[in-house]
Write a protein that holds these residues in place. Structure first.
Motif, PDB file in Angstrom:
ATOM      1  N   UNK A   1      53.365  62.630  14.896  1.00  0.00           N
ATOM      2  CA  UNK A   1      54.450  61.959  15.030  1.00  0.00           C
ATOM      3  C   UNK A   1      54.585  60.900  13.964  1.00  0.00           C
ATOM      4  N   UNK A   2      53.752  60.160  13.981  1.00  0.00           N
ATOM      5  CA  UNK A   2      53.597  59.090  12.933  1.00  0.00           C
ATOM      6  C   UNK A   2      53.612  59.773  11.694  1.00  0.00           C
ATOM      7  N   UNK A   3      52.904  60.789  11.211  1.00  0.00           N
ATOM      8  CA  UNK A   3      53.071  61.582   9.939  1.00  0.00           C
ATOM      9  C   UNK A   3      54.486  61.822   9.451  1.00  0.00           C
ATOM     10  N   UNK A   4      54.991  62.600  10.692  1.00  0.00           N
ATOM     11  CA  UNK A   4      56.320  63.065  10.422  1.00  0.00           C
ATOM     12  C   UNK A   4      57.276  61.983  10.094  1.00  0.00           C
TER      13      UNK A   4
ATOM     14  N   UNK B   1      56.075  56.519  16.083  1.00  0.00           N
ATOM     15  CA  UNK B   1      55.939  57.197  17.056  1.00  0.00           C
ATOM     16  C   UNK B   1      56.597  56.640  18.283  1.00  0.00           C
ATOM     17  N   UNK B   2      57.393  57.313  18.975  1.00  0.00           N
ATOM     18  CA  UNK B   2      57.973  56.540  20.351  1.00  0.00           C
ATOM     19  C   UNK B   2      57.247  57.397  21.689  1.00  0.00           C
ATOM     20  N   UNK B   3      56.572  56.688  22.620  1.00  0.00           N
ATOM     21  CA  UNK B   3      56.171  57.526  23.558  1.00  0.00           C
ATOM     22  C   UNK B   3      57.184  57.811  24.475  1.00  0.00           C
TER      23      UNK B   3
ATOM     24  N   UNK C   1      62.259  57.646  13.656  1.00  0.00           N
ATOM     25  CA  UNK C   1      61.060  57.816  14.742  1.00  0.00           C
ATOM     26  C   UNK C   1      60.898  59.229  15.334  1.00  0.00           C
ATOM     27  N   UNK C   2      59.966  59.390  15.745  1.00  0.00           N
ATOM     28  CA  UNK C   2      59.497  60.825  16.376  1.00  0.00           C
ATOM     29  C   UNK C   2      59.028  60.581  17.905  1.00  0.00           C
ATOM     30  N   UNK C   3      59.777  61.306  18.878  1.00  0.00           N
ATOM     31  CA  UNK C   3      59.339  61.135  20.093  1.00  0.00           C
ATOM     32  C   UNK C   3      58.344  62.128  20.609  1.00  0.00           C
TER      33      UNK C   3
ATOM     34  N   UNK D   1      57.847  68.086  19.762  1.00  0.00           N
ATOM     35  CA  UNK D   1      58.174  66.797  19.235  1.00  0.00           C
ATOM     36  C   UNK D   1      59.530  66.726  18.592  1.00  0.00           C
ATOM     37  N   UNK D   2      60.116  65.462  18.789  1.00  0.00           N
ATOM     38  CA  UNK D   2      61.556  65.315  18.271  1.00  0.00           C
ATOM     39  C   UNK D   2      61.681  64.359  17.276  1.00  0.00           C
ATOM     40  N   UNK D   3      62.167  64.696  16.074  1.00  0.00           N
ATOM     41  CA  UNK D   3      62.105  63.840  14.998  1.00  0.00           C
ATOM     42  C   UNK D   3      63.531  63.237  14.843  1.00  0.00           C
ATOM     43  N   UNK D   4      63.827  62.043  15.079  1.00  0.00           N
ATOM     44  CA  UNK D   4      64.947  61.506  14.782  1.00  0.00           C
ATOM     45  C   UNK D   4      65.029  60.817  13.342  1.00  0.00           C
ATOM     46  N   UNK D   5      66.057  61.739  12.458  1.00  0.00           N
ATOM     47  CA  UNK D   5      66.072  61.678  11.099  1.00  0.00           C
ATOM     48  C   UNK D   5      66.964  60.295  10.627  1.00  0.00           C
TER      49      UNK D   5
END
Length: 258
Positions: free
Chosen positions: A179-182, A200-202, A168-170, A219-223
């Motif tokens: 965010x969705x693409x990442x 994507x997380x709002x 997810x990406x916040x 943007x914060x990407x949770x890997x």
């Protein structure tokens, strides 16, 4: 062809030593990208088994190869010249989530470095919250965002249940598509599912509440989940490939801004 006298001792000659050294670096320049690609696909478990004295030399060669690959001209991307910020979650003083010997802060620093490598290779200007193993705290990372066309920070999730999984990406609503693409770029490489709204997380709907990095425009990407052994293994074996995919998303994003 007649060889010089005592040719078997020629390795002692300065001219031969300099010539050999020049040939070595010329070969490294020519094949730096191929060397990195081979290194990137080697599973982390095998890398960890390299003896420490040899690992130091390998690390030096990888570092030199990264510099040389960066210096090689990338004509297809030379017009990309936006300024981006790439940071790693937590810090040298805060390990974040932990699973056995693996610390979140260490893993995301490796990912930050890999993404930064590919972005700079493509000709982008990049600011980071440290080089090598250095990982500055959140307060320093947030300050880097100002003036950047895009800012991305990397983290890993953790949960009590080892079954929790996904990418997810916040981000703020304005960055939903990015965010969705990442998230998709990471999920496709790791073979993970997308959480939230297609990755994507709002922030307003996040259990974490308001995040300083996101509030500042990042943007914060949770890997994935470090607590999930399968996702942790996927990260360790494929993070360079995922980093390359993430970098490509950012490169395309920067091109669109021109």
């Amino acid at each position: 062809m007649k060889l010089i006298d005592n040719w078997k001792q020629s390795y002692k000659l300065k001219s031969v030593q300099i010539g050999a050294l020049s040939a070595f670096f010329y070969t490294l320049i020519l094949f730096s990208e191929q060397f990195l690609n081979i290194w990137n696909v080697i599973p982390q478990e095998l890398k960890n088994k390299i003896p420490e004295n040899i690992a130091e030399w390998v690390g030096m060669l990888v570092g030199v190869a990264m510099v040389l690959a960066r210096l090689k001209k990338q004509p297809e991307l030379h017009d990309v010249n936006q300024f981006v910020t790439i940071t790693a979650g937590h810090s040298n003083a805060d390990p974040g989530a932990v699973n056995g010997k693996y610390k979140e802060a260490d893993l995301v620093v490796s990912f930050r470095n890999a993404v930064t490598h590919y972005l700079r290779e493509a000709g982008l200007q990049v600011k980071t919250d440290g080089t090598g193993t250095k990982n500055d705290p959140l307060s320093a990372a947030v300050k880097l965002i100002q003036g950047s066309s895009v800012a991305v920070e990397f983290h890993m999730n953790a949960a009590t249940s080892k079954q929790a999984n996904g990418i997810e990406t916040i981000a703020l609503p304005k960055d939903k598509k990015l965010a969705q693409d990442l998230s998709k770029a990471v999920a496709d490489v790791f073979g993970s599912r997308l959480r939230g709204d297609n990755g994507w997380i709002d922030q307003s709907k996040s259990a974490r509440g308001r995040l300083a990095y996101v509030n500042a425009g990042g943007l914060i990407v949770e890997l994935g989940f470090i607590s999930n052994d399968a996702e942790l293994a996927a990260f360790n074996s494929k993070y360079w490939s995922a980093a390359k995919a993430v970098a490509q998303v950012i490169i395309e994003h920067e091109k669109a801004l021109k």
